[in-house]
Design a protein around this motif. Structure first.
Motif, PDB file in Angstrom:
ATOM      1  N   ALA A 193     -13.365 -10.313  -7.041  1.00 40.97           N
ATOM      2  CA  ALA A 193     -14.250  -8.932  -5.926  1.00 40.97           C
ATOM      3  C   ALA A 193     -14.988  -8.627  -4.979  1.00 40.97           C
ATOM      4  CB  ALA A 193     -14.696  -8.815  -7.181  1.00 40.97           C
ATOM      5  N   GLY A 194     -16.152  -9.438  -4.528  1.00 40.95           N
ATOM      6  CA  GLY A 194     -17.603  -9.513  -3.995  1.00 40.95           C
ATOM      7  C   GLY A 194     -16.349  -9.801  -2.453  1.00 40.95           C
ATOM      8  N   ALA A 195     -16.319 -10.670  -2.749  1.00 40.01           N
ATOM      9  CA  ALA A 195     -14.877 -11.316  -0.932  1.00 40.01           C
ATOM     10  C   ALA A 195     -14.185 -10.342  -0.610  1.00 40.01           C
ATOM     11  CB  ALA A 195     -15.138 -12.462  -0.647  1.00 40.01           C
ATOM     12  N   GLN A 196     -13.653  -9.797  -1.483  1.00 42.64           N
ATOM     13  CA  GLN A 196     -13.169  -8.574  -1.534  1.00 42.64           C
ATOM     14  C   GLN A 196     -13.799  -7.140  -0.197  1.00 42.64           C
ATOM     15  OE1 GLN A 196     -10.079 -10.444  -0.548  1.00 42.64           O
ATOM     16  NE2 GLN A 196      -8.237  -9.767  -0.922  1.00 42.64           N
ATOM     17  N   ALA A 197     -14.422  -6.959  -1.483  1.00 40.25           N
ATOM     18  CA  ALA A 197     -14.772  -5.762  -0.378  1.00 40.25           C
ATOM     19  C   ALA A 197     -15.801  -5.836   0.432  1.00 40.25           C
ATOM     20  CB  ALA A 197     -16.444  -5.151  -1.975  1.00 40.25           C
ATOM     21  N   ILE A 198     -16.193  -6.718   1.142  1.00 41.68           N
ATOM     22  CA  ILE A 198     -16.480  -7.115   2.464  1.00 41.68           C
ATOM     23  C   ILE A 198     -15.148  -7.054   3.150  1.00 41.68           C
ATOM     24  CG2 ILE A 198     -17.447  -8.781   3.673  1.00 41.68           C
ATOM     25  CD1 ILE A 198     -18.749 -10.191   1.465  1.00 41.68           C
ATOM     26  N   VAL A 199     -14.282  -7.396   3.038  1.00 39.15           N
ATOM     27  CA  VAL A 199     -13.210  -6.849   4.022  1.00 39.15           C
ATOM     28  C   VAL A 199     -12.626  -5.891   3.978  1.00 39.15           C
ATOM     29  CG1 VAL A 199     -10.793  -7.940   4.337  1.00 39.15           C
ATOM     30  CG2 VAL A 199     -11.814  -9.968   3.062  1.00 39.15           C
ATOM     31  N   ALA A 200     -12.179  -5.618   2.680  1.00 41.33           N
ATOM     32  CA  ALA A 200     -11.825  -3.671   2.867  1.00 41.33           C
ATOM     33  C   ALA A 200     -12.726  -2.762   3.626  1.00 41.33           C
ATOM     34  CB  ALA A 200     -11.504  -3.069   1.310  1.00 41.33           C
ATOM     35  N   GLN A 201     -14.520  -3.191   3.487  1.00 44.52           N
ATOM     36  CA  GLN A 201     -15.433  -1.933   3.271  1.00 44.52           C
ATOM     37  C   GLN A 201     -14.867  -2.580   5.536  1.00 44.52           C
ATOM     38  OE1 GLN A 201     -19.368  -3.852   3.627  1.00 44.52           O
ATOM     39  NE2 GLN A 201     -19.571  -1.245   4.866  1.00 44.52           N
ATOM     40  N   LYS A 202     -14.983  -3.649   6.242  1.00 40.45           N
ATOM     41  CA  LYS A 202     -14.376  -3.975   7.298  1.00 40.45           C
ATOM     42  C   LYS A 202     -13.299  -3.531   7.916  1.00 40.45           C
ATOM     43  CE  LYS A 202     -15.127  -6.209  11.068  1.00 40.45           C
ATOM     44  NZ  LYS A 202     -16.235  -5.705  11.819  1.00 40.45           N
ATOM     45  N   ILE A 203     -12.199  -3.473   7.488  1.00 38.99           N
ATOM     46  CA  ILE A 203     -10.986  -2.985   8.383  1.00 38.99           C
ATOM     47  C   ILE A 203     -11.446  -1.756   7.487  1.00 38.99           C
ATOM     48  CG2 ILE A 203      -9.128  -5.104   7.648  1.00 38.99           C
ATOM     49  CD1 ILE A 203      -8.301  -3.451   5.368  1.00 38.99           C
ATOM     50  N   ARG A 204     -11.669  -0.863   6.230  1.00 41.46           N
ATOM     51  CA  ARG A 204     -11.694   0.494   6.330  1.00 41.46           C
ATOM     52  C   ARG A 204     -12.317   0.834   7.787  1.00 41.46           C
ATOM     53  NH1 ARG A 204     -13.073   1.176   1.517  1.00 41.46           N
ATOM     54  NH2 ARG A 204     -11.124   1.673   0.937  1.00 41.46           N
ATOM     55  N   ASP A 235      -5.406  -0.335   1.257  1.00 40.02           N
ATOM     56  CA  ASP A 235      -4.277  -0.152  -0.070  1.00 40.02           C
ATOM     57  C   ASP A 235      -4.857  -1.736  -0.804  1.00 40.02           C
ATOM     58  OD1 ASP A 235      -2.674  -0.064  -2.031  1.00 40.02           O
ATOM     59  OD2 ASP A 235      -0.857  -1.055  -0.799  1.00 40.02           O
ATOM     60  N   ILE A 236      -5.938  -1.294  -1.277  1.00 40.13           N
ATOM     61  CA  ILE A 236      -6.179  -2.000  -2.922  1.00 40.13           C
ATOM     62  C   ILE A 236      -5.998  -1.714  -4.172  1.00 40.13           C
ATOM     63  CG2 ILE A 236      -8.703  -3.020  -3.522  1.00 40.13           C
ATOM     64  CD1 ILE A 236     -10.013  -1.529  -1.443  1.00 40.13           C
ATOM     65  N   TRP A 237      -5.141  -3.146  -4.685  1.00 38.20           N
ATOM     66  CA  TRP A 237      -4.798  -3.096  -6.046  1.00 38.20           C
ATOM     67  C   TRP A 237      -5.033  -4.415  -6.902  1.00 38.20           C
ATOM     68  CZ3 TRP A 237      -2.020  -5.068  -2.248  1.00 38.20           C
ATOM     69  CH2 TRP A 237      -0.946  -6.008  -2.538  1.00 38.20           C
ATOM     70  N   GLU A 238      -4.994  -4.409  -7.861  1.00 40.88           N
ATOM     71  CA  GLU A 238      -4.657  -5.510  -8.823  1.00 40.88           C
ATOM     72  C   GLU A 238      -3.546  -5.232  -9.354  1.00 40.88           C
ATOM     73  OE1 GLU A 238      -6.986  -3.896 -12.225  1.00 40.88           O
ATOM     74  OE2 GLU A 238      -8.409  -4.371 -11.788  1.00 40.88           O
ATOM     75  N   PRO A 239      -2.808  -6.524  -8.585  1.00 42.97           N
ATOM     76  CA  PRO A 239      -1.485  -7.517  -9.373  1.00 42.97           C
ATOM     77  C   PRO A 239      -1.036  -7.121 -11.135  1.00 42.97           C
ATOM     78  CG  PRO A 239      -2.957  -8.495  -7.687  1.00 42.97           C
ATOM     79  CD  PRO A 239      -3.282  -7.613  -8.312  1.00 42.97           C
ATOM     80  N   ASP A 240      -0.124  -6.594 -11.249  1.00 42.85           N
ATOM     81  CA  ASP A 240       0.527  -6.541 -12.383  1.00 42.85           C
ATOM     82  C   ASP A 240       1.074  -7.986 -13.104  1.00 42.85           C
ATOM     83  OD1 ASP A 240       1.682  -5.783 -14.134  1.00 42.85           O
ATOM     84  OD2 ASP A 240       2.846  -3.947 -13.794  1.00 42.85           O
ATOM     85  N   GLY A 241      -0.077  -8.588 -13.607  1.00 41.31           N
ATOM     86  CA  GLY A 241       0.644  -9.528 -14.370  1.00 41.31           C
ATOM     87  C   GLY A 241       1.988  -9.463 -15.466  1.00 41.31           C
ATOM     88  N   GLY A 242       2.153  -8.492 -16.138  1.00 36.47           N
ATOM     89  CA  GLY A 242       3.852  -8.469 -16.699  1.00 36.47           C
ATOM     90  C   GLY A 242       4.669  -8.173 -16.002  1.00 36.47           C
ATOM     91  N   VAL A 293      -6.226  -6.944  -0.721  1.00 38.20           N
ATOM     92  CA  VAL A 293      -6.700  -6.135  -0.146  1.00 38.20           C
ATOM     93  C   VAL A 293      -5.195  -6.151   1.315  1.00 38.20           C
ATOM     94  CG1 VAL A 293      -8.528  -4.964   2.020  1.00 38.20           C
ATOM     95  CG2 VAL A 293      -8.804  -5.553  -0.780  1.00 38.20           C
ATOM     96  N   VAL A 294      -4.924  -5.025   1.188  1.00 39.32           N
ATOM     97  CA  VAL A 294      -3.504  -5.022   2.793  1.00 39.32           C
ATOM     98  C   VAL A 294      -4.022  -3.734   3.688  1.00 39.32           C
ATOM     99  CG1 VAL A 294      -1.592  -4.239   3.086  1.00 39.32           C
ATOM    100  CG2 VAL A 294      -1.745  -5.679   1.238  1.00 39.32           C
ATOM    101  N   GLY A 295      -4.842  -4.064   4.558  1.00 39.16           N
ATOM    102  CA  GLY A 295      -4.180  -3.048   5.722  1.00 39.16           C
ATOM    103  C   GLY A 295      -4.051  -3.313   7.162  1.00 39.16           C
ATOM    104  N   VAL A 296      -3.222  -1.585   7.165  1.00 36.95           N
ATOM    105  CA  VAL A 296      -2.686  -1.714   7.848  1.00 36.95           C
ATOM    106  C   VAL A 296      -2.912  -0.884   9.644  1.00 36.95           C
ATOM    107  CG1 VAL A 296       0.262  -0.602   8.687  1.00 36.95           C
ATOM    108  CG2 VAL A 296      -0.083  -1.532   6.034  1.00 36.95           C
ATOM    109  N   PHE A 308      -1.314  -6.605   7.538  1.00 41.51           N
ATOM    110  CA  PHE A 308      -2.870  -7.504   7.837  1.00 41.51           C
ATOM    111  C   PHE A 308      -3.280  -7.297   6.403  1.00 41.51           C
ATOM    112  CE2 PHE A 308      -7.212  -8.638   6.312  1.00 41.51           C
ATOM    113  CZ  PHE A 308      -7.510  -9.179   6.735  1.00 41.51           C
ATOM    114  N   GLN A 309      -3.051  -9.538   6.260  1.00 45.89           N
ATOM    115  CA  GLN A 309      -2.963  -9.356   3.914  1.00 45.89           C
ATOM    116  C   GLN A 309      -4.200 -10.109   3.505  1.00 45.89           C
ATOM    117  OE1 GLN A 309       0.809 -10.490   3.592  1.00 45.89           O
ATOM    118  NE2 GLN A 309       1.341  -8.247   3.280  1.00 45.89           N
ATOM    119  N   SER A 310      -4.827  -9.829   3.001  1.00 47.98           N
ATOM    120  CA  SER A 310      -6.087 -10.690   2.541  1.00 47.98           C
ATOM    121  C   SER A 310      -5.727 -10.285   0.331  1.00 47.98           C
ATOM    122  CB  SER A 310      -7.656  -9.832   2.470  1.00 47.98           C
ATOM    123  OG  SER A 310      -8.500 -11.209   1.682  1.00 47.98           O
ATOM    124  N   VAL A 311      -5.464 -11.777   0.155  1.00 48.32           N
ATOM    125  CA  VAL A 311      -4.450 -11.759  -1.398  1.00 48.32           C
ATOM    126  C   VAL A 311      -5.430 -13.050  -1.767  1.00 48.32           C
ATOM    127  CG1 VAL A 311      -2.354 -11.167  -0.292  1.00 48.32           C
ATOM    128  CG2 VAL A 311      -3.243 -13.769   0.209  1.00 48.32           C
TER     129      VAL A 311
END
Lengths: 437, 437
Positions: free
Chosen positions: A37-48, A55-62, A83-86, A162-165
């Motif tokens: 979460a911490g690293a993804q927040a940095i990425v998300a802020q940057k690309i925003r 686009d930020i989401w928690e993958p659905d395990g089910g 985190v995905v940025g288009v 751009f995908q940060s997976v």
């Protein structure tokens, strides 16, 4: 054309400090599995800030669990976001996915590290830390490439996704989730640590287990039993013969420097429980390399059929066939045509920026490129700045120069691949010239 | 002479019920390691009633630990007594030790037993239970043999030293303690389960560990590493060659029916910890058979020197020699001359009672006979009624007939070996005849 190339080159020179700072902050956010979460927040802020559609989401395990290509030791991804940025294109150009994973492997034995594994310390042009080479350095190259375009007013015709997976190190569930969310493109680029070599093919792999049976007896009369350890030696030789047979088929020049393109590795052996007894069971576990040209199923079937044939080598196996099981992790192989237009693009821009020909090889390990290719129908190339040798090792590092050179190559490759609208000042110049007439 | 033979034969027939009852009570007293007290109390009471001089003591772990032949997983023997009973001879005859162990191996998985492992149940002439064959049945043969002499007024010239010892199954500390207490004799008989075959030689054995080194690498580039599993195969083949060499030396006809007189058994293998890594260490554990003609030290040295030679087979081992360790249990080999007078005695009496020639072989496992021979200077023969095949297995049983036949053979053998005073009624007859003159 020289105009925007010079601009990009200059922009990247001018933003080394900003890029270095971003990479350091990412390394200092330890993003092992479950802690992304911490690293993804940095990425998300940057690309925003860069103006991408985020686009930020928690993958659905089910949902993921139902997919045949899903593998992870977990099926619950709370607080582990993708985190995905288009960057939408103006239309009419080719699209591209730029995929990097944010997860890092554990730091292991800290005594083997000279510094704190998450220091991000810089010495002699190298930055150190877990994940800096695999593959936060590559991710920063991607971000800088996009930012360089943005800030120089360059508009692409095709979409850049751009995908940060998450989860690459554990079986690719993050990329699979992005594919299932609908992200596809005409091609993909993954800046995994290749030492700036270009990998159009990646070896896939699967884990297997073989159980070899014997018959117990007292060690003093061992001839009354059948040693599962000795029978395992027959099985190992038989598996070696399969490896030879499978590799003899591979004639692709991409493998000319690879002694065994798709090895079968036996990594674990365990059998017997008493020194004075003839062992009646041995368990072996290994990793089977999968060629880019074959499916996982084909490889599995070949192994299963080959193991059945061992009864022709030793009659013991008629009534006691080795038991084959597939378990744990697997990585789908990937391949793109070496004449694919994205290959040509990347080779061109590599020459342009680096002033020499790139090394083009097949990689001995899998990446999420296999999933992008086979599930996401998006052919993928692996090319990144990280140092292959130190991935997963203590004192992992990256050469900062390579991060910026790679960013420049990718920026230019995006322009060539996606197509570019005329620059505003060029348009102005054209208009001015028209007015002059 | 026919007179006392007939009497002993008849006495044993008349005391089958008593002998069966004694054996059953012994089986019903589970005497696994540390729990020998109950069974030893039954033995002590019985031999005290028979009029033997009884010696009961707890072996001194502190003293034993200093002895080079000591081995046990424990060094504290509180409540684990040795029991010895001496029947003093009238003088001028040869002495004998009759040695049997009271400890039994654990019953293991109870689901594999048809009855309670300590039932002592009797079906079709067989008694069932843990330890009935290994070797409480043999112990009862010994007791009945002595009792038959006693109750028929037969006086021997030589001493008979009956020993009920602990720890045979764990390395022989009980017999070692009896030797250190001063018990020696001209020869010894141990009624371990031989199916009534006579074993003048017993294979010794030692446990060893071999560590085989490799060099780690990623499985996808396994050719960059050196697999400790593959190197272990070379080590296994090398050890096989040593086994062949050692066994080629053995020409004793006692081994004519034994495919491998002194096998080297590899019982345990364990190496590597990740399917995708080239394993850098494999551990193997095994049991090295020791010939009756060699010392443990000779066998150890031969193995160590042979393993050094493996560098001639594969250069890898020059800088990475296999590491050899000796650990855990060892059993000293035993041997008595096949022409030894106790051998002749036993063969004679076997023929006399069983009406056929005995099978004479070398045993594939060690007994406390090795310690009696090498530390106690008392040459030993192994001959007993138990069923070799079911020792240490579920549903262990013994044929009751064999217990009594063996008792009769041993009683007669004691008379021949130790020498016998004229019977009282024979003396009376001589006196009467003299008076007649």
């Amino acid at each position: 054309m020289a105009n925007f190339k010079t601009r990009i080159n200059q922009w990247i020179k001018d933003h080394r400090e900003e890029g270095t700072d971003l990479l350091q902050r990412l390394v200092q956010a330890p993003s092992t599995q479950g802690n992304e979460a911490g690293a993804q927040a940095i990425v998300a802020q940057k690309i925003r800030e860069m103006g991408l559609q985020v686009d930020i989401w928690e993958p659905d395990g089910g949902e993921l669990k139902k997919h045949p290509y899903f593998y992870s030791p977990r099926s619950e991804f709370s607080n582990s976001h993708n985190v995905v940025g288009v960057m939408k294109g103006t239309g009419g150009g080719r699209s591209i996915i730029l995929n990097g994973h944010i997860d890092v492997v554990p730091d292991g034995d800290r005594n083997q590290w000279d510094d704190d594994p998450y220091s991000g310390a810089i010495k002699d042009g190298k930055m150190f830390g877990r994940g800096v080479t695999d593959m936060k350095g590559g991710n920063v190259s991607l971000i800088l490439a996009i930012q360089a375009l943005k800030e120089n007013g360059i508009q692409l015709k095709g979409d850049v996704i751009f995908q940060s997976v998450i989860e690459e190190e554990s079986g690719g569930a993050g990329t699979l989730a992005a594919v299932l969310r609908g992200y596809k493109a005409d091609a993909a680029l993954i800046p995994e640590p290749t030492n700036m070599r270009i990998f159009p093919k990646q070896q896939g792999s699967m884990w297997f287990r073989v159980l070899v049976k014997g018959r117990s007896a007292h060690g003093g009369t061992r001839y009354e039993g059948v040693s599962a350890i000795e029978k395992s030696m027959t099985v190992i030789n038989h598996i070696r013969a399969l490896e030879e047979k499978r590799n003899a088929r591979i004639r692709d020049p991409l493998y000319r420097n690879t002694p065994i393109p798709i090895p079968i590795n036996l990594g674990v052996i365990e059998g017997g429980n008493w020194p004075s007894s003839v062992p009646d069971l041995v368990k072996m576990e290994g990793r089977m390399g999968v060629a880019p040209e074959e499916t996982m199923e084909q490889a599995k079937n070949e192994m299963a059929e080959w193991l059945l044939k061992i009864k022709e080598v030793d009659e013991w196996f008629k009534d006691h066939p080795p038991v084959l099981e597939w378990f744990g992790a697997r990585w789908v192989p990937g391949a793109i045509d070496v004449e694919h237009e994205l290959m040509n693009t990347l080779v061109n821009q590599f020459r342009e920026v680096a002033g020499q020909d790139p090394v083009i090889e097949a990689s001995p390990w899998g990446t999420d490129g296999g999933l992008l290719t086979h599930v996401g129908e998006t052919p993928s190339i692996v090319f990144g700045p990280g140092v292959t040798e130190v991935a997963h090792y203590p004192n992992e590092y990256i050469l900062l120069d390579h991060v910026f050179t790679t960013a420049e190559i990718i920026a230019l490759a995006l322009i060539q691949w996606c197509g570019m609208e005329p620059l505003q000042d060029e348009q102005d110049a054209v208009l001015a010239s028209n007015e002059d007439k």
